[in-house]
Design a protein around this motif. Sequence first.
Motif, mmCIF file in Angstrom:
data_model
loop_
_atom_site.group_PDB
_atom_site.id
_atom_site.type_symbol
_atom_site.label_atom_id
_atom_site.label_comp_id
_atom_site.label_asym_id
_atom_site.label_seq_id
_atom_site.Cartn_x
_atom_site.Cartn_y
_atom_site.Cartn_z
ATOM 1 N N THR A 53 0.829 -1.200 0.000
ATOM 2 C CA THR A 53 0.000 0.000 0.000
ATOM 3 C C THR A 53 0.870 1.259 0.000
ATOM 4 O O THR A 53 1.970 1.275 0.543
ATOM 5 N N ASN A 54 0.322 2.329 -0.608
ATOM 6 C CA ASN A 54 1.041 3.597 -0.642
ATOM 7 C C ASN A 54 0.658 4.443 0.570
ATOM 8 O O ASN A 54 0.001 3.964 1.513
ATOM 9 N N ALA A 55 1.030 5.727 0.538
ATOM 10 C CA ALA A 55 0.790 6.607 1.681
ATOM 11 C C ALA A 55 -0.694 6.802 1.957
ATOM 12 O O ALA A 55 -1.090 7.156 3.072
ATOM 13 N N ASN A 56 -1.531 6.582 0.958
ATOM 14 C CA ASN A 56 -2.975 6.710 1.130
ATOM 15 C C ASN A 56 -3.652 5.390 1.465
ATOM 16 O O ASN A 56 -4.881 5.298 1.472
ATOM 17 N N GLY A 57 -2.850 4.345 1.697
ATOM 18 C CA GLY A 57 -3.403 3.036 2.004
ATOM 19 C C GLY A 57 -3.936 2.290 0.804
ATOM 20 O O GLY A 57 -4.556 1.235 0.940
ATOM 21 N N PHE A 58 -3.674 2.801 -0.394
ATOM 22 C CA PHE A 58 -4.230 2.224 -1.619
ATOM 23 C C PHE A 58 -3.309 1.142 -2.177
ATOM 24 O O PHE A 58 -2.080 1.253 -2.125
ATOM 25 N N PHE A 59 -3.934 0.096 -2.726
ATOM 26 C CA PHE A 59 -3.169 -0.953 -3.397
ATOM 27 C C PHE A 59 -3.940 -1.450 -4.604
ATOM 28 O O PHE A 59 -5.157 -1.310 -4.690
ATOM 29 N N THR A 60 -3.227 -2.007 -5.540
ATOM 30 C CA THR A 60 -3.836 -2.703 -6.675
ATOM 31 C C THR A 60 -2.983 -3.908 -6.991
ATOM 32 O O THR A 60 -1.745 -3.836 -6.947
ATOM 33 N N LEU A 61 -3.613 -5.015 -7.289
ATOM 34 C CA LEU A 61 -2.891 -6.264 -7.501
ATOM 35 C C LEU A 61 -3.596 -7.076 -8.566
ATOM 36 O O LEU A 61 -4.820 -7.252 -8.519
ATOM 37 N N GLU A 62 -2.844 -7.561 -9.520
ATOM 38 C CA GLU A 62 -3.378 -8.420 -10.567
ATOM 39 C C GLU A 62 -3.136 -9.870 -10.194
ATOM 40 O O GLU A 62 -2.025 -10.259 -9.833
ATOM 41 N N ILE A 63 -4.205 -10.696 -10.262
ATOM 42 C CA ILE A 63 -4.090 -12.110 -9.927
ATOM 43 C C ILE A 63 -4.617 -12.937 -11.085
ATOM 44 O O ILE A 63 -5.304 -12.438 -11.974
#
Length: 821
Positions: A53-63
């Motif tokens: 996660t970044n400073a804003n708590g955001f994440f993205t993940l491809e599965i």
Amino acid sequence: MKTLKLLLSLYLFVFTITSFSQSATIKGVILDEFNQPIEGVNIKTENNTGAQTNANGFFTLEIKSKTEIVLIFSHISHKNITATFNLENGEQFEFNPVMKTDVSQISTVIINGKKRKDVEGIITISPSVIRKIPGANAGVENILMTLPGVSSNNELSTQYSVRGGNFDENLVYVNGIEVYRPFLIRSGQQEGFSFVNSDLVSNVDFSAGGFQAKYGDKLSSVLDITYKKPVEFGASANLSLLGANVAVETTSKNSKFTSITGLRYRDNSLFVNAKQTETNFRPVFADIQTYLTYQFNSKFELSFLGNTSINSYNYEPLTRQTNFGTLDNPIALLVQYEGQERSRYQTLFGALQGSYNVNDKLNLKLIASSYHTTEEEHFDILANYALGEVNSNIGDEDLGEVEFSEGIGSQLNHGRNDLDALITNIETKGTFTKDENEIKWSVKYTNEDIRDRLVEWEVIDSAGFSINPPSSGGFNDQPYSPDSGPIEAFQNVRARNNTSIDRIQAYLQWSKRSNIGEHKVWYNAGIRGHYWTVNDAASGSNNQTVFSPRAQFAIKPNWKKDMLFRLGTGLYYQPPFYRELRAQDGVVNPNVKAQKSFHIVLGNDYSYKMWDRPFKLTTEAYYKNMTDVNPYSVENVRIRYNAINDTEAYAYGLDLRLNGEFVPGTESWFSFGYLKTEENRNNRGYIARPTDQRLKFAALFQDYMPNLPMVQVYINLVYNTGLPGGSPSYSDPYVYTNRLPDYKRADIGFQYVFVEDGKTFDRGWKKPFKDLRLGVEIFNVFNVQNSITNTWVRDVYSKRQYAIPNFLSPRVFNIRASLRL
């Protein structure tokens, strides 16, 4: 910031895209117990691939899709979370866990791919997009105008036509309850609000045709709205020069009782005062809505949906000058007005719904609702006009002034229209699921009680000579020869109707998800029955029955490319509502039949990756064959039926929509539609229908400034080719086939975001807010002069009629602030 030119190029380029990845995407924001974002959370799969996660708590993940994937969310200061996902190709899943420090986490969360509504031919629209995008009538309908197949040439109206249908052919549901629109509204600027309050919305589904049997008996479309069920206290406000909206969400300590209430106020003066007519305009458009729920236990829930709306429209036109013609021959219409219009529309709506879960497989519902509208439309307006040539000599002190009058005259319009309608419904519904099968059924009784008084007349004078009505056999030949006949009103409608309609409706439908080999398939089949009786005090009674079979099929092949194919078909009926029973002379005809339409819709969804971001191209081809059609004319937003079934018609077309993340983290789309619809009245041959909107292009685009991401930009573009309707309303459509000019409009909004989800503050003046933004909106950026109708002025000497366009709103600036607590 990406330019529109680049986006248009990408739109064309995507048709050649063949790249594909058999994958799904998980994204979200991870918060702590205090609703603060957590930076540096590790998200790993079993083979140690993942994200952070970044400073804003955001994440993205491809599965990988179609495979069970276990993700472990870990942070040095918080308890781990383990979640199992099994998603479809191209699916985007939002997962927003809360990581805690002092209590144990749930050991495992298992999440399967969500039910895909695209197999049903349904478009789902994000409520956040609805609330952000600028528009003269911002809300759900404003976004619908950007979808292919959906058209409107009046930004002050929330009415829309779908694939060649008219405004009365669209179903609107809120929490499974059908809602209605006023009867007497004739102008977009009189409408005020749509029933749907976008501040209360949690889900928006839209189908443009070929829909299931569970939806009612209309010919064109379904808008299915779900209101929120709050989980905590919240409040929001939206303030602008056009009015204000406020919404409050509450829930009890034990979470059994929830409520959400919205208040709206709107003032269209900003648009009306900017138009070609100088007026004294004092509108009041206000409503209050509430949705209450109480969960008695795990099996039984009771909910209430209520609405009160008041539209008070006081309109006193003063003067008008409309310039038209060409540069070589400029012409102007000057009008001096006397009189005023006082209209009032008041509606009350209430619905009580009980839901009982007999067991995990069976759910039963009972719904009772009532809709009451009292509508008054009173006006006396005298217009004295002069039509003349305009001074076009540049540098002349009288530039733009009318120098020579080609025609003078006057027009007096009188109206005393009053309507009182009470619509009562009671319905029972059921849903039974077992394995991959689902069965739905319903029985519904409706009573419609209408009291209507219609008094309208119009007198037209040209150069001191009264113009005879079209029904007299032709215009008089004054001043060249005297007219010895009596003076008649050009139009004169007088009627009193006392009408009652009783309806019994029922449907039964079955759905199943299955497989054919390695390919996933979905089936739906159902039938509706509708029996109704019309009783009119003056015209007698009649009863009829219709049956409407419908079916859908979708298949998702096990291909490398993520494709979905679907087919929808059925026989759709539209039993007449009161408006369709009332002819243009105001008299009710109880023998009007249900209009009938055979639909076939072929669709394809192609999901793929571009720039490592998800995109989807949706294509639908459709054909509708209509019989027993009730022909009509459209004046602004008022539909006037002939109340006879002497017409057959057809419509066919192609709709394309490309949506995806052109800018990371935002959804935008482009739409294109082609439509051809014609009708054959009384075997006179095929001509264009009033809704024959041949071409449509629209774009909804969200962006932000790269070096200043807190400044967000929203663009709403619509282009529609001209509709039939440029002829006098009394004319024979087989003689006059003029079209209005093309409709071109661009709205743009700029917002500075102080606070938004995922970036809140724990101190300072911003601390109370979950969302806070201030913006500027520009409506009709290019100041295009769109027209909705023509005013026809006759020169008594030359016998020539001039079409003077009635322009819609010009460029208008608005300031808007929104907040959420």
